[in-house]
Scaffold this active site. Structure first.
Site, PDB file in Angstrom:
ATOM      1  N   TYR A   9       8.680   6.579   7.681  1.00 32.77           N
ATOM      2  CA  TYR A   9       8.874   5.173   7.297  1.00 32.77           C
ATOM      3  C   TYR A   9      10.063   4.573   8.033  1.00 32.77           C
ATOM      4  CZ  TYR A   9      10.836   1.272   4.623  1.00 32.77           C
ATOM      5  OH  TYR A   9      11.404   0.064   4.270  1.00 32.77           O
ATOM      6  N   THR A  53      15.628  -2.445   6.829  1.00 34.35           N
ATOM      7  CA  THR A  53      16.150  -1.635   5.722  1.00 34.35           C
ATOM      8  C   THR A  53      17.352  -0.815   6.169  1.00 34.35           C
ATOM      9  OG1 THR A  53      15.607   0.365   4.463  1.00 34.35           O
ATOM     10  CG2 THR A  53      14.267  -0.035   6.380  1.00 34.35           C
ATOM     11  N   ASP A  54      18.218  -0.493   5.221  1.00 29.79           N
ATOM     12  CA  ASP A  54      19.367   0.380   5.540  1.00 29.79           C
ATOM     13  C   ASP A  54      18.911   1.786   5.914  1.00 29.79           C
ATOM     14  OD1 ASP A  54      18.549   1.208   2.990  1.00 29.79           O
ATOM     15  OD2 ASP A  54      20.536   1.035   2.069  1.00 29.79           O
ATOM     16  N   GLU A  55      17.626   2.116   5.599  1.00 24.95           N
ATOM     17  CA  GLU A  55      17.167   3.485   5.853  1.00 24.95           C
ATOM     18  C   GLU A  55      17.129   3.809   7.344  1.00 24.95           C
ATOM     19  OE1 GLU A  55      14.019   4.907   3.335  1.00 24.95           O
ATOM     20  OE2 GLU A  55      14.417   3.382   1.830  1.00 24.95           O
ATOM     21  N   LYS A 108      10.313   1.640  10.985  1.00 31.19           N
ATOM     22  CA  LYS A 108      11.087   0.392  10.820  1.00 31.19           C
ATOM     23  C   LYS A 108      12.105   0.264  11.951  1.00 31.19           C
ATOM     24  CE  LYS A 108      11.110  -2.351   7.971  1.00 31.19           C
ATOM     25  NZ  LYS A 108      10.337  -3.620   7.816  1.00 31.19           N
TER      26      LYS A 108
HETATM   27  P1  NAD Z   1       5.595  -3.865  -0.353  1.00 28.43           P
HETATM   28  O1  NAD Z   1       4.985  -2.566   0.048  1.00 28.43           O
HETATM   29  O2  NAD Z   1       5.714  -4.215  -1.781  1.00 28.43           O
HETATM   30  O3  NAD Z   1       4.804  -5.072   0.342  1.00 28.43           O
HETATM   31  C1  NAD Z   1       4.362  -5.024   1.655  1.00 28.43           C
HETATM   32  C2  NAD Z   1       3.353  -6.144   1.858  1.00 28.43           C
HETATM   33  O4  NAD Z   1       2.942  -6.121   3.246  1.00 28.43           O
HETATM   34  C3  NAD Z   1       2.092  -6.002   1.016  1.00 28.43           C
HETATM   35  O5  NAD Z   1       1.740  -7.257   0.458  1.00 28.43           O
HETATM   36  C4  NAD Z   1       1.034  -5.554   2.019  1.00 28.43           C
HETATM   37  O6  NAD Z   1      -0.273  -5.990   1.686  1.00 28.43           O
HETATM   38  C5  NAD Z   1       1.532  -6.209   3.292  1.00 28.43           C
HETATM   39  N1  NAD Z   1       1.069  -5.503   4.501  1.00 28.43           N
HETATM   40  C6  NAD Z   1       1.099  -4.169   4.763  1.00 28.43           C
HETATM   41  N2  NAD Z   1       0.566  -3.915   5.964  1.00 28.43           N
HETATM   42  C7  NAD Z   1       0.222  -5.123   6.494  1.00 28.43           C
HETATM   43  C8  NAD Z   1      -0.358  -5.518   7.725  1.00 28.43           C
HETATM   44  N3  NAD Z   1      -0.711  -4.630   8.661  1.00 28.43           N
HETATM   45  N4  NAD Z   1      -0.555  -6.850   7.946  1.00 28.43           N
HETATM   46  C9  NAD Z   1      -0.217  -7.764   6.997  1.00 28.43           C
HETATM   47  N5  NAD Z   1       0.312  -7.438   5.822  1.00 28.43           N
HETATM   48  C10 NAD Z   1       0.534  -6.134   5.571  1.00 28.43           C
HETATM   49  O7  NAD Z   1       7.019  -3.881   0.365  1.00 28.43           O
HETATM   50  P2  NAD Z   1       8.389  -4.547  -0.110  1.00 28.43           P
HETATM   51  O8  NAD Z   1       9.119  -3.585  -0.954  1.00 28.43           O
HETATM   52  O9  NAD Z   1       8.117  -5.921  -0.600  1.00 28.43           O
HETATM   53  O10 NAD Z   1       9.158  -4.627   1.288  1.00 28.43           O
HETATM   54  C11 NAD Z   1       9.008  -5.758   2.134  1.00 28.43           C
HETATM   55  C12 NAD Z   1       9.837  -5.550   3.398  1.00 28.43           C
HETATM   56  O11 NAD Z   1      11.200  -5.346   3.054  1.00 28.43           O
HETATM   57  C13 NAD Z   1       9.408  -4.316   4.196  1.00 28.43           C
HETATM   58  O12 NAD Z   1       9.466  -4.660   5.562  1.00 28.43           O
HETATM   59  C14 NAD Z   1      10.459  -3.267   3.855  1.00 28.43           C
HETATM   60  O13 NAD Z   1      10.662  -2.397   4.940  1.00 28.43           O
HETATM   61  C15 NAD Z   1      11.684  -4.136   3.630  1.00 28.43           C
HETATM   62  N6  NAD Z   1      12.670  -3.591   2.680  1.00 28.43           N
HETATM   63  C16 NAD Z   1      12.281  -3.162   1.441  1.00 28.43           C
HETATM   64  C17 NAD Z   1      13.249  -2.688   0.548  1.00 28.43           C
HETATM   65  C18 NAD Z   1      12.870  -2.240  -0.838  1.00 28.43           C
HETATM   66  O14 NAD Z   1      13.717  -1.693  -1.551  1.00 28.43           O
HETATM   67  N7  NAD Z   1      11.659  -2.457  -1.304  1.00 28.43           N
HETATM   68  C19 NAD Z   1      14.594  -2.637   0.936  1.00 28.43           C
HETATM   69  C20 NAD Z   1      14.948  -3.095   2.213  1.00 28.43           C
HETATM   70  C21 NAD Z   1      13.973  -3.577   3.075  1.00 28.43           C
HETATM   71  P1  TYD Z   2      12.129   5.061  -3.701  1.00 26.45           P
HETATM   72  O1  TYD Z   2      12.023   4.039  -4.783  1.00 26.45           O
HETATM   73  O2  TYD Z   2      10.879   5.726  -3.222  1.00 26.45           O
HETATM   74  O3  TYD Z   2      12.936   4.374  -2.505  1.00 26.45           O
HETATM   75  P2  TYD Z   2      13.534   5.022  -1.137  1.00 26.45           P
HETATM   76  O4  TYD Z   2      13.035   6.395  -0.979  1.00 26.45           O
HETATM   77  O5  TYD Z   2      12.999   4.100  -0.096  1.00 26.45           O
HETATM   78  O6  TYD Z   2      15.024   4.946  -1.295  1.00 26.45           O
HETATM   79  O7  TYD Z   2      13.109   6.201  -4.192  1.00 26.45           O
HETATM   80  C1  TYD Z   2      14.435   5.931  -4.589  1.00 26.45           C
HETATM   81  C2  TYD Z   2      15.109   7.255  -4.886  1.00 26.45           C
HETATM   82  O8  TYD Z   2      14.472   7.836  -6.028  1.00 26.45           O
HETATM   83  C3  TYD Z   2      14.966   8.283  -3.771  1.00 26.45           C
HETATM   84  O9  TYD Z   2      16.170   9.027  -3.675  1.00 26.45           O
HETATM   85  C4  TYD Z   2      13.824   9.172  -4.225  1.00 26.45           C
HETATM   86  C5  TYD Z   2      13.938   9.138  -5.726  1.00 26.45           C
HETATM   87  N1  TYD Z   2      12.675   9.275  -6.476  1.00 26.45           N
HETATM   88  C6  TYD Z   2      12.551  10.254  -7.466  1.00 26.45           C
HETATM   89  O10 TYD Z   2      13.484  11.040  -7.750  1.00 26.45           O
HETATM   90  N2  TYD Z   2      11.353  10.352  -8.131  1.00 26.45           N
HETATM   91  C7  TYD Z   2      10.292   9.537  -7.862  1.00 26.45           C
HETATM   92  O11 TYD Z   2       9.225   9.693  -8.493  1.00 26.45           O
HETATM   93  C8  TYD Z   2      10.450   8.533  -6.852  1.00 26.45           C
HETATM   94  C9  TYD Z   2       9.311   7.595  -6.513  1.00 26.45           C
HETATM   95  C10 TYD Z   2      11.659   8.441  -6.192  1.00 26.45           C
END
Ligand code: NAD
Ligand code: TYD
Length: 340
Positions: A149, A124-126, A153
């Site tokens: 988090y 992630t970019d975070e 990562k």
């Molecule tokens: P999510 O939380 O929706 O899904 C995570 C999945 O991993 C779930 O199905 C969960 O059951 C599984 N999981 C958790 N712990 C586990 C373990 N110990 N063993 C096996 N499975 C496990 O997450 P997401 O939003 O789909 O993100 C997926 C990946 O992409 C993550 O690595 C996250 O850091 C990365 N990512 C997410 C975003 C975003 O905006 N959602 C952006 C950039 C990168």
């Molecule tokens: P989120 O979807 O939790 O992603 P991330 O924190 O990983 O970027 O949040 C996106 C943005 O929205 C973040 O700046 C926090 C804000 N946010 C709110 O203002 N209210 C909310 O209830 C949530 C879940 C997020």
């Protein structure tokens, strides 16, 4: 190709499996997921009977179980499995370290032992921390994570790098901006706001609502990972983003407008501790080197997403009521040979 997708029952992982099964119907896909609260097999109902798709409920940090899966033969690993929600990491950091750091290390060890041809770490970019008003994250931006988090990562990413440098494991790390689209768990900003607007519930906006995220439609993330698997230069990092920076308040107001609901639903609430102000990705490298291009801009993507949540109300109401957890027993109980 025998592809192991970890975390395939989550938001991005399930979109990725559906995408890959369409793009590469000859691939054999194994989905390894622990099914935490974020894992939902209903996302994969349309492919669960396909002969080239297998689901195995396993924690990526469980060495023995992971070893057994690798023994069956894996060519490429794409590691999505993670604890992914910043707010949860502030409340309970330990599980983030267990999965995102230790779990990644278990997968790396197995990948090294069984000689996979590529290990893709979905990051992630975070991990880069927070930007000021100007500038973008490039692949050489120093890591400066601010939440448990993002720190976990970053820890996983550094292990991936080290397994490449020390053991020659063929790896890539992808760092994507915030995703949105179908099947996103309604605790993240966009699906949370859509579901609350539809229920006429107050919309909790953290701080002044001026924090900026760089939004990418999930399918565009999937196409980028597909390219990295096949063409990514071994050992390299690729940033993924579509130049769609928006303030949180803009997003919330867009959703209200699309759904014809009043702005009086907005409630500014206490800010998230350590809240990163701005994320912005420079995607030049993946665009130039691998020819990746996103298909969606924010305006089209958010419309499609709202339409999806409107047409799939049952999906998210089952999550809110907890009913989605029953699906596992109903669908897989006997086949998995144990009570879930
Ligand atoms: P999510 O939380 O929706 O899904 C995570 C999945 O991993 C779930 O199905 C969960 O059951 C599984 N999981 C958790 N712990 C586990 C373990 N110990 N063993 C096996 N499975 C496990 O997450 P997401 O939003 O789909 O993100 C997926 C990946 O992409 C993550 O690595 C996250 O850091 C990365 N990512 C997410 C975003 C975003 O905006 N959602 C952006 C950039 C990168
Ligand atoms: P989120 O979807 O939790 O992603 P991330 O924190 O990983 O970027 O949040 C996106 C943005 O929205 C973040 O700046 C926090 C804000 N946010 C709110 O203002 N209210 C909310 O209830 C949530 C879940 C997020």
């Amino acid at each position: 190709m025998r592809l192991l997708v970890t975390g395939g029952a989550g938001f991005i992982g399930s979109n990725f499996i559906l995408y890959m099964m369409q793009q590469h119907p000859d691939y054999k896909i194994t989905n390894m997921d622990a099914l935490t609260y974020a894992g939902n097999l209903e996302n994969l109902e349309s492919v669960e009977k396909e002969a080239n798709y297998t689901f195995i409920q396993t924690d990526i940090a469980d060495k023995q179980a992971v070893d057994q899966i690798f023994q069956q033969g894996i060519d490429v690993v794409v590691n999505f499995a993670a604890e992914s929600h910043v707010d949860r990491s502030i409340l309970e950091p330990e599980v983030f370290v267990n999965t995102n750091v230790l779990g990644t290390q278990v997968l790396l060890d197995a990948s090294k032992k069984y000689g996979v041809t590529k290990f893709v770490q979905v990051s992630t970019d975070e991990v880069y921390g927070s930007l000021g008003e100007t500038g973008l994250f490039s692949e050489s931006t120093p890591l400066a994570p601010n939440s448990p988090y993002s720190a976990s990562k970053a820890g996983g990413d550094l292990l991936v790098r080290a397994y490449h440098e020390t053991f020659g494991l063929p790896v890539n790390i992808t760092r994507c901006s915030n995703n949105y689209g179908p099947y996103q768990f309604p605790e993240k900003l966009i699906p949370l706001m859509i579901s609350r607007v539809l229920n006429d519930e107050p919309l909790p906006v953290y701080g002044d609502g001026m924090n900026i995220r760089d939004w990418l439609y999930v399918e565009d993330h999937c196409s980028a990972i597909d390219l990295v698997i096949h063409q990514g230069r071994v050992g390299d990092v690729y940033n993924i983003g579509g130049n769609n920076e928006r303030t949180n308040i803009h997003i919330v107001k867009t959703i209200l407008e699309e759904l014809g609901k009043p702005e009086t639903l907005i409630q500014f609430v206490e800010d998230r501790p350590g809240h990163d102000r701005r994320y912005g990705i420079d995607p030049t490298k993946i665009m130039k080197e691998l020819g990746w291009k996103p298909k969606h801009n924010f305006e089209s993507g958010i419309k499609e997403t709202i339409t999806w949540y409107l047409s799939n109300e049952e999906w998210w109401t089952r999550i809110q009521s907890g009913e989605y957890r029953e699906y596992l027993t109903k669908q897989y109980g006997s086949r998995l040979g144990k009570e879930q």
